[in-house]
Design a protein around this motif. Sequence first.
Motif, PDB file in Angstrom:
ATOM      1  N   GLY A   1      87.253  33.435 -80.594  1.00 35.97           N
ATOM      2  CA  GLY A   1      87.306  34.736 -81.253  1.00 35.97           C
ATOM      3  C   GLY A   1      86.450  34.779 -82.495  1.00 35.97           C
ATOM      4  N   ILE A   2      86.504  33.737 -83.301  1.00 35.14           N
ATOM      5  CA  ILE A   2      85.712  33.706 -84.532  1.00 35.14           C
ATOM      6  C   ILE A   2      84.223  33.718 -84.210  1.00 35.14           C
ATOM      7  CG2 ILE A   2      85.154  32.305 -86.556  1.00 35.14           C
ATOM      8  CD1 ILE A   2      88.056  31.358 -86.570  1.00 35.14           C
ATOM      9  N   GLY A   3      83.851  32.996 -83.141  1.00 39.00           N
ATOM     10  CA  GLY A   3      82.443  32.925 -82.765  1.00 39.00           C
ATOM     11  C   GLY A   3      81.879  34.270 -82.360  1.00 39.00           C
ATOM     12  N   ARG A   4      82.741  35.213 -81.951  1.00 36.19           N
ATOM     13  CA  ARG A   4      82.283  36.554 -81.576  1.00 36.19           C
ATOM     14  C   ARG A   4      82.436  37.547 -82.728  1.00 36.19           C
ATOM     15  NH1 ARG A   4      78.908  36.419 -77.271  1.00 36.19           N
ATOM     16  NH2 ARG A   4      79.709  34.958 -75.716  1.00 36.19           N
ATOM     17  N   GLY A   5      82.751  37.029 -83.911  1.00 34.25           N
ATOM     18  CA  GLY A   5      82.870  37.913 -85.064  1.00 34.25           C
ATOM     19  C   GLY A   5      84.134  38.733 -85.068  1.00 34.25           C
TER      20      GLY A   5
ATOM     21  N   ARG B   1      84.501  44.892 -82.280  1.00 31.30           N
ATOM     22  CA  ARG B   1      83.790  45.850 -81.453  1.00 31.30           C
ATOM     23  C   ARG B   1      84.103  45.607 -79.970  1.00 31.30           C
ATOM     24  NH1 ARG B   1      77.700  45.158 -83.321  1.00 31.30           N
ATOM     25  NH2 ARG B   1      78.315  43.002 -82.829  1.00 31.30           N
ATOM     26  N   TYR B   2      83.894  46.666 -79.196  1.00 33.52           N
ATOM     27  CA  TYR B   2      84.241  46.630 -77.764  1.00 33.52           C
ATOM     28  C   TYR B   2      83.530  45.486 -77.044  1.00 33.52           C
ATOM     29  CZ  TYR B   2      84.507  48.059 -72.869  1.00 33.52           C
ATOM     30  OH  TYR B   2      84.719  48.069 -71.522  1.00 33.52           O
ATOM     31  N   HIS B   3      82.214  45.373 -77.229  1.00 34.15           N
ATOM     32  CA  HIS B   3      81.442  44.353 -76.524  1.00 34.15           C
ATOM     33  C   HIS B   3      81.843  42.951 -76.972  1.00 34.15           C
ATOM     34  CE1 HIS B   3      78.879  47.132 -74.366  1.00 34.15           C
ATOM     35  NE2 HIS B   3      78.636  47.800 -75.502  1.00 34.15           N
ATOM     36  N   ASP B   4      82.193  42.805 -78.246  1.00 33.84           N
ATOM     37  CA  ASP B   4      82.620  41.496 -78.732  1.00 33.84           C
ATOM     38  C   ASP B   4      83.963  41.097 -78.125  1.00 33.84           C
ATOM     39  OD1 ASP B   4      80.358  41.250 -80.299  1.00 33.84           O
ATOM     40  OD2 ASP B   4      81.295  42.208 -82.034  1.00 33.84           O
ATOM     41  N   LEU B   5      84.845  42.083 -77.990  1.00 33.14           N
ATOM     42  CA  LEU B   5      86.135  41.792 -77.341  1.00 33.14           C
ATOM     43  C   LEU B   5      85.928  41.395 -75.872  1.00 33.14           C
ATOM     44  CD1 LEU B   5      88.335  44.683 -78.802  1.00 33.14           C
ATOM     45  CD2 LEU B   5      88.559  42.241 -79.281  1.00 33.14           C
TER      46      LEU B   5
ATOM     47  N   SER C   1      83.222  40.019 -74.633  1.00 38.27           N
ATOM     48  CA  SER C   1      82.616  38.686 -74.617  1.00 38.27           C
ATOM     49  C   SER C   1      83.662  37.617 -74.896  1.00 38.27           C
ATOM     50  CB  SER C   1      81.500  38.610 -75.659  1.00 38.27           C
ATOM     51  OG  SER C   1      80.474  39.533 -75.351  1.00 38.27           O
ATOM     52  N   PHE C   2      84.611  37.933 -75.773  1.00 43.72           N
ATOM     53  CA  PHE C   2      85.696  36.997 -76.066  1.00 43.72           C
ATOM     54  C   PHE C   2      86.519  36.719 -74.810  1.00 43.72           C
ATOM     55  CE2 PHE C   2      90.287  36.791 -77.041  1.00 43.72           C
ATOM     56  CZ  PHE C   2      90.343  35.539 -77.643  1.00 43.72           C
ATOM     57  N   ALA C   3      86.844  37.772 -74.057  1.00 42.34           N
ATOM     58  CA  ALA C   3      87.599  37.592 -72.808  1.00 42.34           C
ATOM     59  C   ALA C   3      86.811  36.727 -71.831  1.00 42.34           C
ATOM     60  CB  ALA C   3      87.925  38.944 -72.188  1.00 42.34           C
ATOM     61  N   GLY C   4      85.490  36.919 -71.770  1.00 38.77           N
ATOM     62  CA  GLY C   4      84.660  36.086 -70.896  1.00 38.77           C
ATOM     63  C   GLY C   4      84.635  34.643 -71.352  1.00 38.77           C
ATOM     64  N   ASP C   5      84.582  34.425 -72.672  1.00 38.94           N
ATOM     65  CA  ASP C   5      84.588  33.058 -73.204  1.00 38.94           C
ATOM     66  C   ASP C   5      85.898  32.350 -72.863  1.00 38.94           C
ATOM     67  OD1 ASP C   5      82.101  33.534 -74.252  1.00 38.94           O
ATOM     68  OD2 ASP C   5      82.832  34.008 -76.273  1.00 38.94           O
ATOM     69  N   ILE C   6      87.007  33.090 -72.937  1.00 39.46           N
ATOM     70  CA  ILE C   6      88.312  32.501 -72.590  1.00 39.46           C
ATOM     71  C   ILE C   6      88.329  32.090 -71.118  1.00 39.46           C
ATOM     72  CG2 ILE C   6      90.773  32.994 -72.320  1.00 39.46           C
ATOM     73  CD1 ILE C   6      89.932  32.520 -75.198  1.00 39.46           C
ATOM     74  N   ALA C   7      87.783  32.943 -70.262  1.00 38.59           N
ATOM     75  CA  ALA C   7      87.760  32.635 -68.822  1.00 38.59           C
ATOM     76  C   ALA C   7      86.891  31.426 -68.516  1.00 38.59           C
ATOM     77  CB  ALA C   7      87.276  33.850 -68.038  1.00 38.59           C
TER      78      ALA C   7
END
Length: 215
Positions: free
Chosen positions: A117-121, A150-154, A156-162
């Motif tokens: 999460g931190i890495g995506r700001g 932001r929407y895109h950061d959220l 991307s965070f979900a993708g990073d978790i996956a």
Amino acid sequence: MAMNPRDLAAQFQGLTLENVGSWPLVPRVALWLVIIAGCAAVGWFVVWKAQVEEIERLRAEEVSLKEQFRSKVQQAVNLEELRRQKEQVNQFVLTLEKQLPSKAEMDALLSDINQAGIGRGLQFELFRPGSTVVKDYYAELPISVKISGRYHDLGSFAGDIANLPRIVTLNNLNLQQGKDGALTLDATAKTFRYLDEEEVAAQRKAAAAKAAPKK
């Protein structure tokens, strides 16, 4: 030449067992037929019926044994293929087990989720691990998270978790928009770990105690 029914009936009159030898032909033949039929009936119920039933049982057993033989021959033919498939299943299980962290690795995994999460700001408003839920062979750790960004950061965070090397799922997602236009995501992240030997033994002991009849 056909015999008159009256003459035929007359041959059966006055017959006694003392003079069987002098009976007319028709009564003697009839007596022999009755004796033969009686012997056949006694022989059937006393001897032949049991033998016929035994033969039928042996025939059914023969069919069953032939089917078992065919099955074992087929297994023998496919033995190498079955061994190869078993090895593939074992490798698949090992791969899945490697995706489940051990108890010692849980802290590092929680740190990975936080860093994603931190890495995506994104800004964490809540990151609270819950109580561990122990299943048969694994444990489940729910983590309540609330993050803003932001929407895109959220996304991307979900993708990073996956894409984490360990299994982590996002559940009960609730996305809301704040007054400043930022989005806030409420979710429950669930990660899993396999039980160590002591925990597995404790689980089996508890299951056995539960299944044991009460005195």
